[in-house]
Design an enzyme around this catalytic site. Sequence first.
Site, PDB file in Angstrom:
ATOM      1  N   SER A   1      60.615  49.991  63.110  1.00 60.36           N
ATOM      2  CA  SER A   1      60.781  48.574  62.799  1.00 60.36           C
ATOM      3  C   SER A   1      62.191  48.091  63.098  1.00 60.36           C
ATOM      4  CB  SER A   1      60.478  48.339  61.315  1.00 60.36           C
ATOM      5  OG  SER A   1      61.478  48.926  60.524  1.00 60.36           O
TER       6      SER A   1
ATOM      7  N   ASP B   1      62.064  49.201  50.950  1.00 63.02           N
ATOM      8  CA  ASP B   1      61.404  50.208  51.779  1.00 63.02           C
ATOM      9  C   ASP B   1      60.368  51.048  51.018  1.00 63.02           C
ATOM     10  OD1 ASP B   1      60.617  51.833  53.756  1.00 63.02           O
ATOM     11  OD2 ASP B   1      62.598  52.605  54.282  1.00 63.02           O
TER      12      ASP B   1
ATOM     13  N   ILE C   1      69.690  42.912  61.685  1.00 60.05           N
ATOM     14  CA  ILE C   1      70.541  43.335  60.565  1.00 60.05           C
ATOM     15  C   ILE C   1      70.209  44.752  60.100  1.00 60.05           C
ATOM     16  CG2 ILE C   1      71.196  41.068  59.671  1.00 60.05           C
ATOM     17  CD1 ILE C   1      68.856  41.231  57.722  1.00 60.05           C
TER      18      ILE C   1
ATOM     19  N   ASP D   1      61.213  57.678  48.565  1.00 60.47           N
ATOM     20  CA  ASP D   1      62.296  57.610  49.553  1.00 60.47           C
ATOM     21  C   ASP D   1      63.514  56.888  48.980  1.00 60.47           C
ATOM     22  OD1 ASP D   1      63.400  58.303  51.975  1.00 60.47           O
ATOM     23  OD2 ASP D   1      62.557  56.610  53.076  1.00 60.47           O
TER      24      ASP D   1
ATOM     25  N   ASN E   1      68.118  52.575  51.266  1.00 57.55           N
ATOM     26  CA  ASN E   1      66.986  51.745  50.838  1.00 57.55           C
ATOM     27  C   ASN E   1      67.294  50.940  49.580  1.00 57.55           C
ATOM     28  OD1 ASN E   1      65.428  52.521  52.981  1.00 57.55           O
ATOM     29  ND2 ASN E   1      64.494  54.256  51.908  1.00 57.55           N
TER      30      ASN E   1
ATOM     31  N   ARG F   1      67.696  48.597  61.228  1.00 56.99           N
ATOM     32  CA  ARG F   1      66.645  49.229  62.033  1.00 56.99           C
ATOM     33  C   ARG F   1      66.004  50.349  61.229  1.00 56.99           C
ATOM     34  NH1 ARG F   1      66.795  47.939  67.511  1.00 56.99           N
ATOM     35  NH2 ARG F   1      68.806  47.154  68.211  1.00 56.99           N
ATOM     36  N   GLY F   2      64.717  50.538  61.409  1.00 57.95           N
ATOM     37  CA  GLY F   2      64.025  51.665  60.806  1.00 57.95           C
ATOM     38  C   GLY F   2      63.382  52.480  61.901  1.00 57.95           C
ATOM     39  N   VAL F   3      62.513  53.417  61.545  1.00 59.93           N
ATOM     40  CA  VAL F   3      61.900  54.302  62.525  1.00 59.93           C
ATOM     41  C   VAL F   3      61.063  53.506  63.525  1.00 59.93           C
ATOM     42  CG1 VAL F   3      60.482  56.373  62.823  1.00 59.93           C
ATOM     43  CG2 VAL F   3      61.827  56.087  60.738  1.00 59.93           C
TER      44      VAL F   3
ATOM     45  N   LYS G   1      61.083  41.950  58.661  1.00 64.24           N
ATOM     46  CA  LYS G   1      60.912  43.305  59.192  1.00 64.24           C
ATOM     47  C   LYS G   1      59.804  43.221  60.235  1.00 64.24           C
ATOM     48  CE  LYS G   1      59.847  47.937  57.346  1.00 64.24           C
ATOM     49  NZ  LYS G   1      59.917  48.741  56.118  1.00 64.24           N
TER      50      LYS G   1
ATOM     51  N   THR H   1      63.647  62.075  52.702  1.00 66.03           N
ATOM     52  CA  THR H   1      64.843  62.360  53.512  1.00 66.03           C
ATOM     53  C   THR H   1      65.459  63.656  52.981  1.00 66.03           C
ATOM     54  OG1 THR H   1      65.121  59.975  53.720  1.00 66.03           O
ATOM     55  CG2 THR H   1      67.014  61.332  54.313  1.00 66.03           C
TER      56      THR H   1
ATOM     57  N   LYS I   1      67.148  56.355  48.297  1.00 66.43           N
ATOM     58  CA  LYS I   1      68.420  56.749  48.909  1.00 66.43           C
ATOM     59  C   LYS I   1      69.253  55.484  49.110  1.00 66.43           C
ATOM     60  CE  LYS I   1      66.329  56.759  53.510  1.00 66.43           C
ATOM     61  NZ  LYS I   1      66.103  57.476  54.744  1.00 66.43           N
TER      62      LYS I   1
ATOM     63  N   VAL J   1      64.785  44.906  61.710  1.00 76.26           N
ATOM     64  CA  VAL J   1      64.904  43.862  60.691  1.00 76.26           C
ATOM     65  C   VAL J   1      65.899  42.812  61.191  1.00 76.26           C
ATOM     66  CG1 VAL J   1      65.475  43.376  58.273  1.00 76.26           C
ATOM     67  CG2 VAL J   1      64.341  45.520  58.869  1.00 76.26           C
TER      68      VAL J   1
END
Length: 395
Positions: free
Chosen positions: A36, A171, A30, A153, A158, A32-34, A53, A190, A155, A38
């Site tokens: 990770s 996050d 559901i 962070d 998040n 994606r991170g750098v 995560k 960011t 935004k 999820v």
Amino acid sequence: MTRDVETRDELPDWAGAKEFYQKYDPKEIIGRGVSSTVRRCIHRETGRQYAVKIIEVTPERMSPEQLQEVRLSTAKEMEILHQVSQHPFIITLIDSYESSTFIFLVFDLMKRGELFDYLTEKVTLSEKETRCIMRSLLEAVSYLHANNIVHRDLKPENILMDDCLNIKLSDFGFSCVLKPQEKLRELCGTPGYLAPEILKCSMDETHPGYGKEVDLWACGVIMFTLLAGSPPFWHRRQMLMLRMIMDGRYQFSSPEWDDRSATVKDLISRLLEVSPEKRLTADQALQQPFFQSHQREGGPCVTPYHRFRIAAWTALACVRILVRWRRARPVTRELLIRDPYGVKGIRRLIDACAFRIYGHWVKKGERQNRAALFQNQPKALLLTMGDDEDPEGEG
Ligand code: ADP
Ligand code: MG
């Protein structure tokens, strides 16, 4: 059972992972991170849904230094999450497991996903909806700051939403606990949401550093973006965008901001204040007329004072409608040909069409280009699209 990252050496390599898989059934991705991924997952015993995560810490893919850094930053993220998770507008960390190759963090599932995607779907939000989201966000930030935690962070990616469109902040990967009077110097976050002092401090060794105020700047950027549909600071060339941020150069441009209230513009400009000392704190922001004139919905309580205010507002609204009706320009064929974007209804239609066609092309993070859709200059849009080739050939 929750495992501490520090105790990993005493565990068999697979123990944490086995425990996770015994307890939860992982489903589709559901987010994606750098480093990770999820996934939605189901608690086998109760059938309840959660989000997990999964952070990869495989020695084959990373250097020992990188591995160590990911493990340490995840431990820090977990520690902060344990401290703040009980707040109603902060994501709840339910469980955590660790093996030699993966770390699993189990959270509340936020079914509607990111505020970023919700905004892309809606193009712009009303002041009422913005108030509701920003009030929750500022309450979460106020709670973090009272506990000396800076998020760093903030935004729309998040900020997660549940079925009823309530938000929770997530996050905490860049979050940090500040000691009294401590200042930070690290350049992280960011680009579009970075406060001027973060940029200045990375360019000037004599700069005193930055503190919690950076979160309030990001709140200003988010609030502006929710109402305008595009961010306050954006330029195709990142260096020029950073210059705009450092100078605090942005505009409430026409026609997008014509119908927005003075109180909302006033609040944004007090958050997008270049000097961190003069910028509002989260508590001060919550005291501003934009929030105070509209309390959170509670039970009906109409005092004589409220009745008077309602009557006064009604009279004022009637006068405004009358004045606008008198000033209203008839939508003629000539006007539509000359300045279609100047007519509110047509403007909304154009923006909505642009997002329907190019919505998939609005990317997250560093390559944020939502603004290009609003540039209203075909050349700027084409140039940016040329810069940012669409790998799927959809754009
Ligand atoms: P990273 O630190 O790698 O950016 P995040 O914690 O921000 O990771 O998660 C990446 C994405 O996964 C989020 O932007 C969101 O789309 C999705 N996600 C994360 N947590 C949840 C959750 N609890 N419910 C629903 N989606 C989530
Ligand atoms: Mg994230």
